[in-house]
Write a protein that holds these residues in place. Structure first.
Motif, PDB file in Angstrom:
ATOM      1  N   GLN A  39       0.663  -1.169   0.053  1.00 41.23           N
ATOM      2  CA  GLN A  39      -0.431   0.175   0.301  1.00 41.23           C
ATOM      3  C   GLN A  39       0.589   1.471   0.032  1.00 41.23           C
ATOM      4  OE1 GLN A  39      -3.051   0.827   3.494  1.00 41.23           O
ATOM      5  NE2 GLN A  39      -4.475  -0.882   2.052  1.00 41.23           N
ATOM      6  N   GLU A  40       2.130   1.179   0.747  1.00 37.86           N
ATOM      7  CA  GLU A  40       2.635   2.671   1.031  1.00 37.86           C
ATOM      8  C   GLU A  40       3.309   2.903  -0.433  1.00 37.86           C
ATOM      9  OE1 GLU A  40       4.514   1.794   5.716  1.00 37.86           O
ATOM     10  OE2 GLU A  40       6.019   1.629   4.130  1.00 37.86           O
ATOM     11  N   ASP A  41       3.398   1.434  -1.020  1.00 39.92           N
ATOM     12  CA  ASP A  41       4.547   1.225  -2.731  1.00 39.92           C
ATOM     13  C   ASP A  41       3.785   2.225  -3.422  1.00 39.92           C
ATOM     14  OD1 ASP A  41       6.864   0.234  -1.671  1.00 39.92           O
ATOM     15  OD2 ASP A  41       6.547  -1.378  -2.385  1.00 39.92           O
ATOM     16  N   ALA A  42       2.093   1.514  -3.321  1.00 41.33           N
ATOM     17  CA  ALA A  42       1.641   1.936  -4.683  1.00 41.33           C
ATOM     18  C   ALA A  42       1.238   3.843  -4.405  1.00 41.33           C
ATOM     19  CB  ALA A  42      -0.019   2.100  -4.434  1.00 41.33           C
ATOM     20  N   SER A  43       0.851   4.179  -2.980  1.00 41.87           N
ATOM     21  CA  SER A  43       1.541   5.688  -3.153  1.00 41.87           C
ATOM     22  C   SER A  43       2.077   6.550  -3.403  1.00 41.87           C
ATOM     23  CB  SER A  43       0.176   6.085  -2.116  1.00 41.87           C
ATOM     24  OG  SER A  43       1.807   5.741  -1.135  1.00 41.87           O
ATOM     25  N   GLU A  44       3.240   5.799  -3.710  1.00 46.85           N
ATOM     26  CA  GLU A  44       4.366   6.481  -3.883  1.00 46.85           C
ATOM     27  C   GLU A  44       4.921   6.331  -5.229  1.00 46.85           C
ATOM     28  OE1 GLU A  44       6.951   5.523   0.482  1.00 46.85           O
ATOM     29  OE2 GLU A  44       7.802   4.796  -1.533  1.00 46.85           O
ATOM     30  N   ILE A  45       4.447   4.962  -5.570  1.00 46.48           N
ATOM     31  CA  ILE A  45       4.867   4.560  -7.334  1.00 46.48           C
ATOM     32  C   ILE A  45       3.438   5.826  -8.236  1.00 46.48           C
ATOM     33  CG2 ILE A  45       3.904   3.355  -9.567  1.00 46.48           C
ATOM     34  CD1 ILE A  45       4.887   1.416  -7.432  1.00 46.48           C
ATOM     35  N   ILE A  46       2.540   6.163  -7.228  1.00 44.88           N
ATOM     36  CA  ILE A  46       1.992   7.172  -8.165  1.00 44.88           C
ATOM     37  C   ILE A  46       2.174   8.509  -8.018  1.00 44.88           C
ATOM     38  CG2 ILE A  46      -0.699   8.330  -8.564  1.00 44.88           C
ATOM     39  CD1 ILE A  46      -1.571   5.739  -7.130  1.00 44.88           C
ATOM     40  N   GLN A  47       2.738   8.817  -7.356  1.00 48.75           N
ATOM     41  CA  GLN A  47       3.481  10.013  -6.831  1.00 48.75           C
ATOM     42  C   GLN A  47       5.011  10.758  -7.609  1.00 48.75           C
ATOM     43  OE1 GLN A  47       1.969  12.899  -5.225  1.00 48.75           O
ATOM     44  NE2 GLN A  47       4.332  13.798  -4.891  1.00 48.75           N
ATOM     45  N   ALA A  48       4.992   9.256  -7.709  1.00 48.78           N
ATOM     46  CA  ALA A  48       6.468   9.332  -8.407  1.00 48.78           C
ATOM     47  C   ALA A  48       5.714   9.495 -10.265  1.00 48.78           C
ATOM     48  CB  ALA A  48       7.380   8.603  -8.128  1.00 48.78           C
ATOM     49  N   GLN A  49       4.958   9.546 -10.024  1.00 45.61           N
ATOM     50  CA  GLN A  49       5.015   9.034 -11.855  1.00 45.61           C
ATOM     51  C   GLN A  49       4.533  10.253 -11.982  1.00 45.61           C
ATOM     52  OE1 GLN A  49       1.872   5.717 -11.384  1.00 45.61           O
ATOM     53  NE2 GLN A  49       2.680   3.957 -12.572  1.00 45.61           N
ATOM     54  N   LYS A  50       3.551  10.932 -10.674  1.00 47.73           N
ATOM     55  CA  LYS A  50       2.696  11.882 -11.465  1.00 47.73           C
ATOM     56  C   LYS A  50       4.364  13.441 -11.680  1.00 47.73           C
ATOM     57  CE  LYS A  50      -1.079  12.728  -8.892  1.00 47.73           C
ATOM     58  NZ  LYS A  50      -1.607  13.226  -7.196  1.00 47.73           N
ATOM     59  N   VAL A  51       5.587  13.055 -10.061  1.00 48.77           N
ATOM     60  CA  VAL A  51       6.330  13.737 -10.454  1.00 48.77           C
ATOM     61  C   VAL A  51       7.304  13.925 -12.080  1.00 48.77           C
ATOM     62  CG1 VAL A  51       9.003  14.414  -9.459  1.00 48.77           C
ATOM     63  CG2 VAL A  51       6.715  14.060  -7.841  1.00 48.77           C
ATOM     64  N   GLN A  52       7.476  12.782 -12.505  1.00 49.75           N
ATOM     65  CA  GLN A  52       7.691  12.017 -12.888  1.00 49.75           C
ATOM     66  C   GLN A  52       7.575  12.752 -15.143  1.00 49.75           C
ATOM     67  OE1 GLN A  52       8.703   8.465 -14.383  1.00 49.75           O
ATOM     68  NE2 GLN A  52       8.263   8.613 -16.492  1.00 49.75           N
ATOM     69  N   ALA A  53       6.412  13.221 -14.957  1.00 48.93           N
ATOM     70  CA  ALA A  53       4.853  13.357 -15.897  1.00 48.93           C
ATOM     71  C   ALA A  53       4.791  15.079 -15.767  1.00 48.93           C
ATOM     72  CB  ALA A  53       2.867  13.182 -16.238  1.00 48.93           C
ATOM     73  N   THR A  54       5.045  15.645 -14.714  1.00 47.94           N
ATOM     74  CA  THR A  54       5.208  17.373 -14.729  1.00 47.94           C
ATOM     75  C   THR A  54       6.798  17.456 -15.171  1.00 47.94           C
ATOM     76  OG1 THR A  54       4.197  16.759 -12.884  1.00 47.94           O
ATOM     77  CG2 THR A  54       5.282  19.510 -13.236  1.00 47.94           C
ATOM     78  N   LEU A  55       8.141  16.836 -14.921  1.00 49.44           N
ATOM     79  CA  LEU A  55       8.659  16.878 -15.257  1.00 49.44           C
ATOM     80  C   LEU A  55       9.744  16.565 -16.548  1.00 49.44           C
ATOM     81  CD1 LEU A  55      11.523  15.651 -12.199  1.00 49.44           C
ATOM     82  CD2 LEU A  55      11.027  17.268 -12.618  1.00 49.44           C
ATOM     83  N   ILE A  56       9.059  15.867 -17.018  1.00 54.53           N
ATOM     84  CA  ILE A  56       8.884  15.945 -18.963  1.00 54.53           C
ATOM     85  C   ILE A  56       8.577  17.138 -19.111  1.00 54.53           C
ATOM     86  CG2 ILE A  56       8.218  14.034 -20.631  1.00 54.53           C
ATOM     87  CD1 ILE A  56      10.511  13.204 -18.675  1.00 54.53           C
ATOM     88  N   GLU A  57       7.279  17.425 -18.802  1.00 49.13           N
ATOM     89  CA  GLU A  57       6.342  18.344 -19.293  1.00 49.13           C
ATOM     90  C   GLU A  57       7.093  19.514 -19.448  1.00 49.13           C
ATOM     91  OE1 GLU A  57       2.470  18.369 -18.492  1.00 49.13           O
ATOM     92  OE2 GLU A  57       2.797  20.667 -19.127  1.00 49.13           O
ATOM     93  N   LEU A  58       7.975  19.528 -17.795  1.00 53.05           N
ATOM     94  CA  LEU A  58       8.929  21.137 -17.770  1.00 53.05           C
ATOM     95  C   LEU A  58      10.051  20.910 -19.070  1.00 53.05           C
ATOM     96  CD1 LEU A  58       8.238  21.269 -14.219  1.00 53.05           C
ATOM     97  CD2 LEU A  58       7.588  23.190 -16.269  1.00 53.05           C
ATOM     98  N   LEU A  59      10.103  20.111 -19.074  1.00 55.74           N
ATOM     99  CA  LEU A  59      11.796  19.212 -19.847  1.00 55.74           C
ATOM    100  C   LEU A  59      11.371  20.086 -20.936  1.00 55.74           C
ATOM    101  CD1 LEU A  59      13.657  16.337 -18.940  1.00 55.74           C
ATOM    102  CD2 LEU A  59      14.824  18.784 -19.433  1.00 55.74           C
ATOM    103  N   SER A  60      10.187  19.874 -21.858  1.00 60.95           N
ATOM    104  CA  SER A  60      10.184  19.662 -23.277  1.00 60.95           C
ATOM    105  C   SER A  60       9.992  21.308 -23.831  1.00 60.95           C
ATOM    106  CB  SER A  60       8.816  19.698 -23.941  1.00 60.95           C
ATOM    107  OG  SER A  60       8.833  17.795 -22.806  1.00 60.95           O
ATOM    108  N   GLY A  61       9.752  21.837 -22.519  1.00 61.01           N
ATOM    109  CA  GLY A  61       9.765  23.897 -23.057  1.00 61.01           C
ATOM    110  C   GLY A  61      11.253  24.083 -22.640  1.00 61.01           C
TER     111      GLY A  61
END
Ligand code: ADP
Length: 473
Positions: A39-61
């Protein structure tokens, strides 16, 4: 692996019932543990995925990896729970949070790069593997390194601080277990707790955290690849435009020199023919008049050049445009000349609405229509504007045409007429001109992704064809 140990100060008999109860309790706990962890892992994975998506978007710009990963929120430090992070690109090192100094990180990275891991390196006790990092174990006991390129020293490192652990054992775990003469197991001398202090160790990197770094690496490589493709494309464009600029500067300087030479010569004539005190006669006035005409021509050439160069630099804003309106506006601007030359204009069928730059398209039609009238010696001048029936609508873009029954163009000039300042006639023949009109038309058409070409027969007339978007493959 885990152990629950219970002690008693005096010998104590643990009944069968109690032993069973302990076993059930132990089993229930060990069954629950993976659930809690998952359960702990699942919420951390979701959080990491969100951060990753935002970082990749920021990187493109952003232009550089370092800017994209550090200038906005979240930063790369938010991807996994860590106290500090470092982004190393060649000799540049950018630090976030609590880390060892950049020089130390360089050494740590040098050591990591020598390890066999090719993509991710992770340890929770760096100084145990790399003793030189011992002075920095407070900041960097745990390290996970994302290796983007080993040869170019491109890596991102996350650091975890040392957690000095005091483990209380029920006796010294390293002391051998004693067996007395009667072969019975006795506790390790005493029940006094034996304390062990573990140094140079950080909280271990969980599987899900290392996986998050791995996923991030894949996403980063994708962005880097896309950016390098983009760079290659821009480079190719730049090379092409440099080559064009060379040709362009050659032609422009050649053509601009012509009126300049004239101005120079006429000014000399005037000085020689009219020394101080000699009034200007009719011939002198005519020479001055020529000077004015030449400067006017030079100004026209410079303005055309400027207009042409601006065309390439300003952004082409496209909009839904009714080409019938565009053509009518161009005809309106030409209506005096149309009347003077008694040119008949035909529009056999309505033109479509297309996605283009309205103002530029007005310029295309204006230039083609005015040429169609200008280069025409027929008593009955005729111009037709239309669109060819499409062979494969949707795949092949519509082909527009402007046809005249004028003087025609010899095939040897089909290409050169699109060149800057190229005219096929004397300066004042056919109403004069700067030889820029078709160059601008070609540039506009090509900026829309289209092509321009012509068919012509000398003495009979010319048809200019053009498209406004590339063919869909
Ligand atoms: P300009 O009209 O100012 O000379 P353009 O670039 O529009 O410049 O045209 C270049 C040359 O191409 C013209 O000088 C003319 O010789 C030739 N040309 C253009 N359009 C036509 C046409 N419709 N019929 C015949 N010749 C043409």
């Amino acid at each position: 692996m885990g152990l629950i140990a219970c002690h008693h100060m005096t010998p104590h008999f643990v009944s069968y019932g109690l032993r069973c109860a302990c076993e059930i309790l132990g089993r229930a706990m060990s069954l629950q543990l993976p659930n809690v962890e998952a359960q702990e892992d699942a919420s951390e994975i979701i959080q990491a995925q969100k951060v990753q998506a935002t970082l990749i978007e920021l990187l493109s710009g952003e232009e550089t990896l370092i800017h994209g990963l550090t200038r906005h929120m979240p930063t790369v430090l938010d991807l996994v729970p860590a106290a500090g992070a470092a982004i190393c690109i060649d000799e540049d090192t950018h630090l976030l949070g609590k880390t060892p100094p950049a020089l130390v990180i360089k050494k740590i990275l040098d050591w990591i790069l020598k390890q066999p891991e090719r993509e991710i390196f992770a340890t929770s006790s760096l100084s145990h593997l790399y003793p030189e990092a011992r002075p920095w174990r407070k900041e960097a006991s745990g390290v996970v390194a994302l290796l983007l390129s080993k040869s170019h020293r491109q890596a991102i490192l996350w650091f975890r601080q040392e957690v000095v652990q005091t483990i209380e054992w029920a006796g010294n775990p390293d002391k051998p277990v004693k067996i007395d003469g009667q072969e019975t197991l006795t506790p390790r001398s005493s029940f006094e707790a034996w304390k062990q202090t573990v140094k140079g160790v950080a909280h271990p990197w969980k599987r899900s955290e290392v996986d998050a770094v791995h996923d991030f690496r894949n996403a980063l490589l994708h962005v880097v690849l896309r950016k390098s493709e983009e760079l290659a494309r821009v480079n190719a464009e730049l090379e092409q435009s440099n080559a064009q600029l060379d040709i362009f500067a050659d032609i422009a300087s050649h053509d601009l020199k012509e009126p300049l030479r004239g101005i120079h010569n006429y000014a000399h004539f005037l000085i020689e023919d009219y020394p101080i005190g000699v009034p200007l006669d009719e011939e002198g006035i005519a020479k001055l008049q020529t000077l004015i005409t030449l400067t006017q021509r030079m100004e026209d050439l410079i303005n055309s050049l400027l207009h042409y160069s601006r065309l390439g630099r300003t952004e082409l804003v496209l909009q839904e445009t009714d080409l019938n309106e565009v053509v009518h506006q161009a005809l309106e601007m030409l209506h005096l000349r149309l009347r003077e030359t008694e040119t008949r204009v035909k529009l056999p069928a309505p033109l479509p609405v297309v996605f283009c730059n309205r103002v530029s398209m007005g310029e295309v039609f204006y230039n083609l229509l005015s040429n169609a009238m200008k280069y025409n010696d027929k008593a009955e001048k005729c111009v037709e504007i239309g669109v060819l029936p499409s062979r494969k609508p949707g795949k092949v873009p519509p082909t527009f045409y402007v046809q005249d029954n004028g003087i025609g163009i010899s095939p040897e000039y089909y290409e050169s007429i699109f060149r800057m300042f190229k005219r096929l006639h004397g300066r004042s023949e056919y109403g004069g001109g700067t030889g820029v009109g078709l160059t601008i038309v070609k540039k506009i058409v090509e900026r829309h992704g289209g092509k321009i070409w012509l068919e012509s027969e000398e003495g009979k007339g010319t048809t200019f064809y053009f498209t406004l978007s590339p063919e869909v493959k």
